[in-house]
Scaffold this motif. Sequence first.
Motif, PDB file in Angstrom:
ATOM      1  N   PHE A 251       0.808  -1.227   0.000  1.00 25.31           N
ATOM      2  CA  PHE A 251       0.000   0.000   0.000  1.00 25.31           C
ATOM      3  C   PHE A 251       0.834   1.266   0.000  1.00 25.31           C
ATOM      4  N   TRP A 252       2.014   1.236   0.607  1.00 20.44           N
ATOM      5  CA  TRP A 252       2.821   2.439   0.764  1.00 20.44           C
ATOM      6  C   TRP A 252       3.405   2.935  -0.551  1.00 20.44           C
ATOM      7  N   ASP A 253       3.435   2.051  -1.553  1.00 23.01           N
ATOM      8  CA  ASP A 253       3.966   2.413  -2.863  1.00 23.01           C
ATOM      9  C   ASP A 253       2.800   2.759  -3.793  1.00 23.01           C
ATOM     10  N   PRO A 254       2.881   3.861  -4.564  1.00 24.48           N
ATOM     11  CA  PRO A 254       1.754   4.295  -5.388  1.00 24.48           C
ATOM     12  C   PRO A 254       1.595   3.562  -6.712  1.00 24.48           C
ATOM     13  N   SER A 255       2.390   2.520  -6.949  1.00 24.85           N
ATOM     14  CA  SER A 255       2.404   1.885  -8.258  1.00 24.85           C
ATOM     15  C   SER A 255       1.054   1.329  -8.681  1.00 24.85           C
ATOM     16  N   ALA A 256       0.296   0.760  -7.752  1.00 25.57           N
ATOM     17  CA  ALA A 256      -0.986   0.146  -8.117  1.00 25.57           C
ATOM     18  C   ALA A 256      -1.914   1.169  -8.754  1.00 25.57           C
ATOM     19  N   LEU A 257      -1.960   2.370  -8.183  1.00 23.23           N
ATOM     20  CA  LEU A 257      -2.804   3.423  -8.747  1.00 23.23           C
ATOM     21  C   LEU A 257      -2.165   4.020  -9.990  1.00 23.23           C
ATOM     22  N   ASN A 258      -0.880   4.316  -9.907  1.00 22.68           N
ATOM     23  CA  ASN A 258      -0.193   4.965 -11.023  1.00 22.68           C
ATOM     24  C   ASN A 258      -0.217   4.123 -12.293  1.00 22.68           C
ATOM     25  N   GLN A 259      -0.162   2.809 -12.141  1.00 23.93           N
ATOM     26  CA  GLN A 259      -0.097   1.921 -13.299  1.00 23.93           C
ATOM     27  C   GLN A 259      -1.465   1.451 -13.764  1.00 23.93           C
ATOM     28  N   GLY A 260      -2.523   1.969 -13.135  1.00 22.43           N
ATOM     29  CA  GLY A 260      -3.863   1.631 -13.584  1.00 22.43           C
ATOM     30  C   GLY A 260      -4.362   0.270 -13.159  1.00 22.43           C
ATOM     31  N   LEU A 261      -3.754  -0.314 -12.108  1.00 25.27           N
ATOM     32  CA  LEU A 261      -4.229  -1.611 -11.618  1.00 25.27           C
ATOM     33  C   LEU A 261      -5.500  -1.453 -10.790  1.00 25.27           C
ATOM     34  N   THR A 262      -5.713  -0.254 -10.256  1.00 27.21           N
ATOM     35  CA  THR A 262      -6.865   0.014  -9.415  1.00 27.21           C
ATOM     36  C   THR A 262      -7.314   1.454  -9.613  1.00 27.21           C
ATOM     37  N   ALA A 263      -8.567   1.722  -9.249  1.00 24.42           N
ATOM     38  CA  ALA A 263      -9.094   3.084  -9.364  1.00 24.42           C
ATOM     39  C   ALA A 263      -8.994   3.840  -8.052  1.00 24.42           C
ATOM     40  N   ILE A 264      -8.899   3.106  -6.932  1.00 22.87           N
ATOM     41  CA  ILE A 264      -8.803   3.696  -5.602  1.00 22.87           C
ATOM     42  C   ILE A 264      -7.715   2.958  -4.834  1.00 22.87           C
ATOM     43  N   GLN A 265      -6.871   3.692  -4.129  1.00 23.65           N
ATOM     44  CA  GLN A 265      -5.820   3.054  -3.331  1.00 23.65           C
ATOM     45  C   GLN A 265      -5.649   3.767  -2.007  1.00 23.65           C
ATOM     46  N   TRP A 266      -5.596   2.972  -0.934  1.00 24.45           N
ATOM     47  CA  TRP A 266      -5.218   3.524   0.369  1.00 24.45           C
ATOM     48  C   TRP A 266      -3.709   3.722   0.372  1.00 24.45           C
ATOM     49  N   CYS A 267      -3.263   4.927   0.665  1.00 32.14           N
ATOM     50  CA  CYS A 267      -1.830   5.228   0.644  1.00 32.14           C
ATOM     51  C   CYS A 267      -1.583   6.449   1.514  1.00 32.14           C
ATOM     52  N   GLY A 268      -0.332   6.883   1.571  1.00 35.90           N
ATOM     53  CA  GLY A 268       0.043   8.006   2.412  1.00 35.90           C
ATOM     54  C   GLY A 268       0.369   9.248   1.607  1.00 35.90           C
ATOM     55  N   MET A 269       0.306  10.377   2.280  1.00 35.73           N
ATOM     56  CA  MET A 269       0.586  11.654   1.638  1.00 35.73           C
ATOM     57  C   MET A 269       2.022  11.718   1.113  1.00 35.73           C
ATOM     58  N   TRP A 270       2.892  10.869   1.697  1.00 40.46           N
ATOM     59  CA  TRP A 270       4.288  10.850   1.237  1.00 40.46           C
ATOM     60  C   TRP A 270       4.395  10.556  -0.257  1.00 40.46           C
ATOM     61  N   ALA A 271       3.440   9.783  -0.799  1.00 42.96           N
ATOM     62  CA  ALA A 271       3.504   9.366  -2.202  1.00 42.96           C
ATOM     63  C   ALA A 271       2.839  10.357  -3.139  1.00 42.96           C
ATOM     64  N   MET A 272       2.264  11.417  -2.604  1.00 44.18           N
ATOM     65  CA  MET A 272       1.514  12.357  -3.442  1.00 44.18           C
ATOM     66  C   MET A 272       2.347  12.944  -4.584  1.00 44.18           C
ATOM     67  N   PRO A 273       3.593  13.368  -4.360  1.00 46.52           N
ATOM     68  CA  PRO A 273       4.366  13.902  -5.491  1.00 46.52           C
ATOM     69  C   PRO A 273       4.553  12.891  -6.620  1.00 46.52           C
ATOM     70  N   GLN A 274       4.805  11.623  -6.271  1.00 48.06           N
ATOM     71  CA  GLN A 274       4.958  10.596  -7.302  1.00 48.06           C
ATOM     72  C   GLN A 274       3.657  10.399  -8.072  1.00 48.06           C
ATOM     73  N   MET A 275       2.548  10.422  -7.346  1.00 47.15           N
ATOM     74  CA  MET A 275       1.252  10.260  -7.995  1.00 47.15           C
ATOM     75  C   MET A 275       0.942  11.445  -8.909  1.00 47.15           C
ATOM     76  N   GLN A 276       1.224  12.645  -8.430  1.00 43.53           N
ATOM     77  CA  GLN A 276       0.955  13.826  -9.241  1.00 43.53           C
ATOM     78  C   GLN A 276       1.828  13.840 -10.483  1.00 43.53           C
ATOM     79  N   GLN A 277       3.067  13.381 -10.348  1.00 44.69           N
ATOM     80  CA  GLN A 277       3.949  13.327 -11.509  1.00 44.69           C
ATOM     81  C   GLN A 277       3.417  12.345 -12.542  1.00 44.69           C
ATOM     82  N   ALA A 278       2.865  11.240 -12.088  1.00 40.75           N
ATOM     83  CA  ALA A 278       2.375  10.215 -13.003  1.00 40.75           C
ATOM     84  C   ALA A 278       0.986  10.528 -13.548  1.00 40.75           C
ATOM     85  N   LEU A 279       0.133  11.153 -12.715  1.00 39.14           N
ATOM     86  CA  LEU A 279      -1.281  11.289 -13.067  1.00 39.14           C
ATOM     87  C   LEU A 279      -1.744  12.721 -13.267  1.00 39.14           C
ATOM     88  N   GLY A 280      -0.919  13.696 -12.890  1.00 34.88           N
ATOM     89  CA  GLY A 280      -1.309  15.096 -13.060  1.00 34.88           C
ATOM     90  C   GLY A 280      -2.556  15.430 -12.256  1.00 34.88           C
TER      91      GLY A 280
END
Length: 422
Positions: A251-280
């Motif tokens: 869960f701590w890694d944003p890959s599941a959401l970033n790679q389109g494996l899921t539409a919703i993911q429980w994760c931490g704010m620490w991963a927000m920059p990575q998610m924003q970079q991947a998903l805008g």
Amino acid sequence: MSAWSTHHWNRRSVLRTAMGLAAAGGLTACGGNTGRDGGGPGAGKRLVQYFHAYGEAGTEQAVRRYAEAYEKADVTTQWITGSNFESKLFASLLTDKAPDVFEFHPQIQLVRSGQVADLTDLVEPVKDDFNPADIRSHTVDGKIYGVRMIDDPQFFFYRRSMFEKAGVGVPATLDELLATAAELTTDKVKGIYLGNTLHPVVNPMIWASGADTLDEKNEIAYHTDGVVEGFRTLRKLFTSGDLLLDAPTDFWDPSALNQGLTAIQWCGMWAMPQMQQALGDDLGIFPFPKVTAAGRPAVTNGGWSMFVNAKGENVEAAKEYVKWLWIDQKEYQEDWALSYGFHIPPRTSIAESADKLKSGLPAEGVRLFNEFGHFDNIGWTQAMITALEDVLADCVRKGGDPERALDKADATVGRELRKLFG
């Protein structure tokens, strides 16, 4: 910062873990003495600090850079990789190779066993500049043990475009979350991901049920009809086919959401920059939705704190180093919180001046943290954490009866409470 920012590892009680492991004497490799002598308790000393391996690039280099800048002692950093940081830490604390300083979470058995030093004299002069909840979560009998380094809110991240395509809105209840996940699931995408163990959502589900782990008297507060209902609802989700299981990373890694494996993911704010970079802009967040009418949304505040080994040989030198880095050096504290992922600085003065958290999704994360955040309960120990994780395994994964599973947990938690509080 990522990996294991809350208590959701595959844990056992601290004492059981420590006593069952071989001494980890090889963990601590002392660096050469630089001969630094800035005066004071740390003069000429060699200190060892333990950190778990954060997932964000640059974190290890930052920790070593801070230590190198300290002039009153030679500080060696042990960067512990893998998912067994806890085991290695507590095994090492039983040996003469134990670290002088280590990061962990506030837990009362560390205080009761005399393992961690009283840091009241360090924190008291600046106590009013810390989030009051962080102070409370580190306080036992009026004394403060540990200095909070980062606050790490956790919530659900979601793909806005997938919601729009499915014609669904942000769920306000756990039942709505299940219905939303069903609408979002396709032959290629699962509706929701809660981590491979599901452990991260145990506490937020309890809070969103209108309950708590322990009450103000340190008595069991989680065994309620609402929590039973929450476990039963999670069982429905587990068997629905809409839950992503066994993802490549946890869960701590944003890959599941970033790679389109899921539409919703429980994760931490620490991963927000990575998610924003991947998903805008195709990214939104919401808290764990309320489970019952009496409940309310919940946000987990994970995070890490720095402790001094009270049984070490260099207690005063270690305290001076902790004061220098985590009390005095605001520049490093801000760098640690905001340069390698997004975290909320526990120091109010730093948090209020953090431009990166003042707008957009980070600001929304701060709002959810302030409105719905739950902090560590120092009385909620390793054995208690494991007991509730066992409830989840029994009644969510295996379909057991939640009442019976909670009764079993009550026995374990009750024994722990009697040991700690009489």
